[in-house]
Design a protein around this motif. Sequence first.
Motif, PDB file in Angstrom:
ATOM      1  N   CYS A   1      -0.786  -1.936  12.399  1.00  0.00           N
ATOM      2  CA  CYS A   1      -0.924  -1.505  11.227  1.00  0.00           C
ATOM      3  C   CYS A   1      -0.612  -2.751   9.919  1.00  0.00           C
ATOM      4  CB  CYS A   1       0.249  -0.506  10.948  1.00  0.00           C
ATOM      5  SG  CYS A   1      -0.540   1.059   9.982  1.00  0.00           S
TER       6      CYS A   1
ATOM      7  N   ILE B   1      -6.434  -7.148   5.176  1.00  0.00           N
ATOM      8  CA  ILE B   1      -7.087  -6.358   4.106  1.00  0.00           C
ATOM      9  C   ILE B   1      -6.658  -7.262   2.833  1.00  0.00           C
ATOM     10  CG2 ILE B   1      -7.405  -4.123   2.833  1.00  0.00           C
ATOM     11  CD1 ILE B   1      -6.768  -2.734   5.291  1.00  0.00           C
TER      12      ILE B   1
ATOM     13  N   ALA C   1       9.435   1.310   6.952  1.00  0.00           N
ATOM     14  CA  ALA C   1       9.807   1.516   5.504  1.00  0.00           C
ATOM     15  C   ALA C   1       9.699   0.196   4.936  1.00  0.00           C
ATOM     16  CB  ALA C   1      10.963   2.165   5.259  1.00  0.00           C
ATOM     17  N   GLU C   2      10.452  -0.684   5.427  1.00  0.00           N
ATOM     18  CA  GLU C   2      10.623  -2.216   4.790  1.00  0.00           C
ATOM     19  C   GLU C   2       9.040  -2.791   5.041  1.00  0.00           C
ATOM     20  OE1 GLU C   2      13.090  -3.147   3.120  1.00  0.00           O
ATOM     21  OE2 GLU C   2      13.737  -1.360   3.671  1.00  0.00           O
ATOM     22  N   GLU C   3       8.437  -2.591   5.949  1.00  0.00           N
ATOM     23  CA  GLU C   3       6.757  -3.067   6.114  1.00  0.00           C
ATOM     24  C   GLU C   3       6.152  -2.647   4.915  1.00  0.00           C
ATOM     25  OE1 GLU C   3       6.651  -3.526  11.044  1.00  0.00           O
ATOM     26  OE2 GLU C   3       5.713  -1.947  10.028  1.00  0.00           O
ATOM     27  N   LEU C   4       6.592  -1.427   4.721  1.00  0.00           N
ATOM     28  CA  LEU C   4       5.707  -0.651   3.614  1.00  0.00           C
ATOM     29  C   LEU C   4       6.051  -1.155   2.103  1.00  0.00           C
ATOM     30  CD1 LEU C   4       3.710   1.607   2.622  1.00  0.00           C
ATOM     31  CD2 LEU C   4       5.970   3.117   2.559  1.00  0.00           C
ATOM     32  N   ILE C   5       7.299  -1.455   2.267  1.00  0.00           N
ATOM     33  CA  ILE C   5       7.813  -2.057   0.789  1.00  0.00           C
ATOM     34  C   ILE C   5       7.225  -3.391   0.604  1.00  0.00           C
ATOM     35  CG2 ILE C   5       9.864  -2.815  -0.182  1.00  0.00           C
ATOM     36  CD1 ILE C   5      11.226  -0.290   0.655  1.00  0.00           C
TER      37      ILE C   5
ATOM     38  N   HIS D   1      -0.122   4.387   7.567  1.00  0.00           N
ATOM     39  CA  HIS D   1       1.135   3.651   8.069  1.00  0.00           C
ATOM     40  C   HIS D   1       2.272   4.701   7.769  1.00  0.00           C
ATOM     41  CE1 HIS D   1       3.955   0.279   8.449  1.00  0.00           C
ATOM     42  NE2 HIS D   1       4.538   1.083   7.448  1.00  0.00           N
TER      43      HIS D   1
ATOM     44  N   ILE E   1       4.245  -4.565   1.488  1.00  0.00           N
ATOM     45  CA  ILE E   1       3.141  -4.635   1.141  1.00  0.00           C
ATOM     46  C   ILE E   1       2.914  -3.920  -0.031  1.00  0.00           C
ATOM     47  CG2 ILE E   1       0.799  -3.001   1.781  1.00  0.00           C
ATOM     48  CD1 ILE E   1       2.331  -3.064   4.756  1.00  0.00           C
ATOM     49  N   ILE E   2       3.544  -2.915  -0.602  1.00  0.00           N
ATOM     50  CA  ILE E   2       3.503  -2.563  -1.933  1.00  0.00           C
ATOM     51  C   ILE E   2       3.757  -3.657  -3.030  1.00  0.00           C
ATOM     52  CG2 ILE E   2       4.672  -0.877  -3.668  1.00  0.00           C
ATOM     53  CD1 ILE E   2       4.582   1.120  -1.370  1.00  0.00           C
ATOM     54  N   ARG E   3       4.901  -4.359  -2.676  1.00  0.00           N
ATOM     55  CA  ARG E   3       5.458  -5.470  -3.538  1.00  0.00           C
ATOM     56  C   ARG E   3       4.022  -6.576  -3.731  1.00  0.00           C
ATOM     57  NH1 ARG E   3      10.642  -7.031  -1.046  1.00  0.00           N
ATOM     58  NH2 ARG E   3      12.218  -5.579  -1.994  1.00  0.00           N
TER      59      ARG E   3
ATOM     60  N   VAL F   1      -2.708   2.378   4.221  1.00  0.00           N
ATOM     61  CA  VAL F   1      -1.193   2.566   3.771  1.00  0.00           C
ATOM     62  C   VAL F   1      -0.937   4.017   4.001  1.00  0.00           C
ATOM     63  CG1 VAL F   1       0.272   2.734   1.707  1.00  0.00           C
ATOM     64  CG2 VAL F   1      -1.043   0.589   2.120  1.00  0.00           C
TER      65      VAL F   1
ATOM     66  N   TYR G   1       1.038  -5.782  -3.555  1.00  0.00           N
ATOM     67  CA  TYR G   1      -0.007  -5.122  -4.274  1.00  0.00           C
ATOM     68  C   TYR G   1       0.174  -4.926  -5.655  1.00  0.00           C
ATOM     69  CZ  TYR G   1      -3.482  -5.286  -0.667  1.00  0.00           C
ATOM     70  OH  TYR G   1      -4.550  -5.376   0.030  1.00  0.00           O
ATOM     71  N   LEU G   2       1.327  -4.464  -6.054  1.00  0.00           N
ATOM     72  CA  LEU G   2       1.459  -4.337  -7.273  1.00  0.00           C
ATOM     73  C   LEU G   2       2.325  -5.307  -8.222  1.00  0.00           C
ATOM     74  CD1 LEU G   2       2.906  -0.317  -6.941  1.00  0.00           C
ATOM     75  CD2 LEU G   2       0.595  -1.166  -7.544  1.00  0.00           C
ATOM     76  N   LYS G   3       2.543  -6.501  -7.659  1.00  0.00           N
ATOM     77  CA  LYS G   3       3.250  -7.319  -8.477  1.00  0.00           C
ATOM     78  C   LYS G   3       2.204  -8.344  -8.982  1.00  0.00           C
ATOM     79  CE  LYS G   3       8.297  -6.847  -8.197  1.00  0.00           C
ATOM     80  NZ  LYS G   3       9.485  -7.405  -7.128  1.00  0.00           N
TER      81      LYS G   3
ATOM     82  N   ILE H   1      11.170   5.448  -1.631  1.00  0.00           N
ATOM     83  CA  ILE H   1      10.630   5.201  -0.109  1.00  0.00           C
ATOM     84  C   ILE H   1      12.032   5.220   0.729  1.00  0.00           C
ATOM     85  CG2 ILE H   1       9.927   3.755   1.770  1.00  0.00           C
ATOM     86  CD1 ILE H   1       7.896   2.811  -0.318  1.00  0.00           C
TER      87      ILE H   1
ATOM     88  N   MET I   1      -7.758  -0.107   1.945  1.00  0.00           N
ATOM     89  CA  MET I   1      -6.334  -0.362   1.883  1.00  0.00           C
ATOM     90  C   MET I   1      -5.566   1.171   1.875  1.00  0.00           C
ATOM     91  SD  MET I   1      -4.024  -2.945   1.279  1.00  0.00           S
ATOM     92  CE  MET I   1      -2.256  -2.774   0.910  1.00  0.00           C
ATOM     93  N   VAL I   2      -5.778   1.907   0.891  1.00  0.00           N
ATOM     94  CA  VAL I   2      -5.245   2.903   0.546  1.00  0.00           C
ATOM     95  C   VAL I   2      -5.185   3.952   1.792  1.00  0.00           C
ATOM     96  CG1 VAL I   2      -5.180   5.328  -0.811  1.00  0.00           C
ATOM     97  CG2 VAL I   2      -5.354   2.938  -1.889  1.00  0.00           C
TER      98      VAL I   2
END
Lengths: 92, 92, 92, 92
Positions: D35, D42, A80-84, A60, A86-88, A57, A90-92, B61, A53-54
């Motif tokens: 991606c 994943i 950037a929005e796609e990345l956000i 990406h 994904i992070i949401r 990312v 994973y981290l929430k 970001i 995953m890391v």
Amino acid sequence: MAHTIKEKAKLLARVRRIRGQVEALERALESEKECVEVLQQIAAARGAINSLMVEVVEDHIRTHVAGPAIDTEAQRRQGAEELIDIIRAYLK
Amino acid sequence: MAHTIKEKAKLLARVRRIRGQVEALERALESEKECVEVLQQIAAARGAINSLMVEVVEDHIRTHVAGPAIDTEAQRRQGAEELIDIIRAYLK
Amino acid sequence: MAHTIKEKAKLLARVRRIRGQVEALERALESEKECVEVLQQIAAARGAINSLMVEVVEDHIRTHVAGPAIDTEAQRRQGAEELIDIIRAYLK
Amino acid sequence: MAHTIKEKAKLLARVRRIRGQVEALERALESEKECVEVLQQIAAARGAINSLMVEVVEDHIRTHVAGPAIDTEAQRRQGAEELIDIIRAYLK
């Protein structure tokens, strides 16, 4: 998705190792291995998926968010929005 | 760090709420509340810190990696590498 | 909740350190420190909360699930179910 | 490891589903999918592994830590210490 041939080979090697770990886990359950052993195998597979995953990312970010080859601001913003998202997830 | 006054106010409100949660947790330990209650308070504080984290990462970001106002490729690359370090620390 | 005076003192010391970290975070936001610095402080506070969590969960297991002093099977079962609820909330 | 035939069947079904997800991920990388799509796959595999983990931990708690059929305090203590090691590895 992999942005270079080298990167693709690396990611495929990772995912095949994860497949091997999941197959070993299946055999451990079938042969009724000890609880603790099974839990350690699950932990190892989970760690390998996190690492994959890391890596994806990072790829990406370098290609679709910060990449010097991105043509338009709109594309960069989309990356950037796609990345956000994904992070949401994973981290929430 | 906060990139607008509105954003700063929002983050400060979040961090003050977290401070309140941690103070409540301290009181719960002092007055010897039930284990389960304490664990629920810890879980709530942890959830709030995760949410703060996600918000600051999003901000990073949008401003330092994908921001249209970034002057040079070197700055953008630096923002991307900082982001990758943070994601590695969190997901691994 | 803490099951011995020594354990209580240890948990209180931990939670006060977390309060100190959250207060430092508040000052960092107020004085508009760098994004990356703020993210490192958030990561540190999160790590400290995770460690506190683990310690309280351990305490719960030793006292309310596996404790030799538990009187009835019903109490032990209750301790186990509470533990499972917490683990579900954290790992899923 | 599975403590009943029904539980064993359930865990095996879960792990086979995870294997299917990992195989699909491999195909996605091979055929150079987007991606974002890869990252979602994943995330799904990771979620499934977390759920499997939680299920096996629950099983461990019910059988090896809180189980009414545990013969000696020493066995119960061993089950508790194994559980604590696993939780430490996951939450820290």
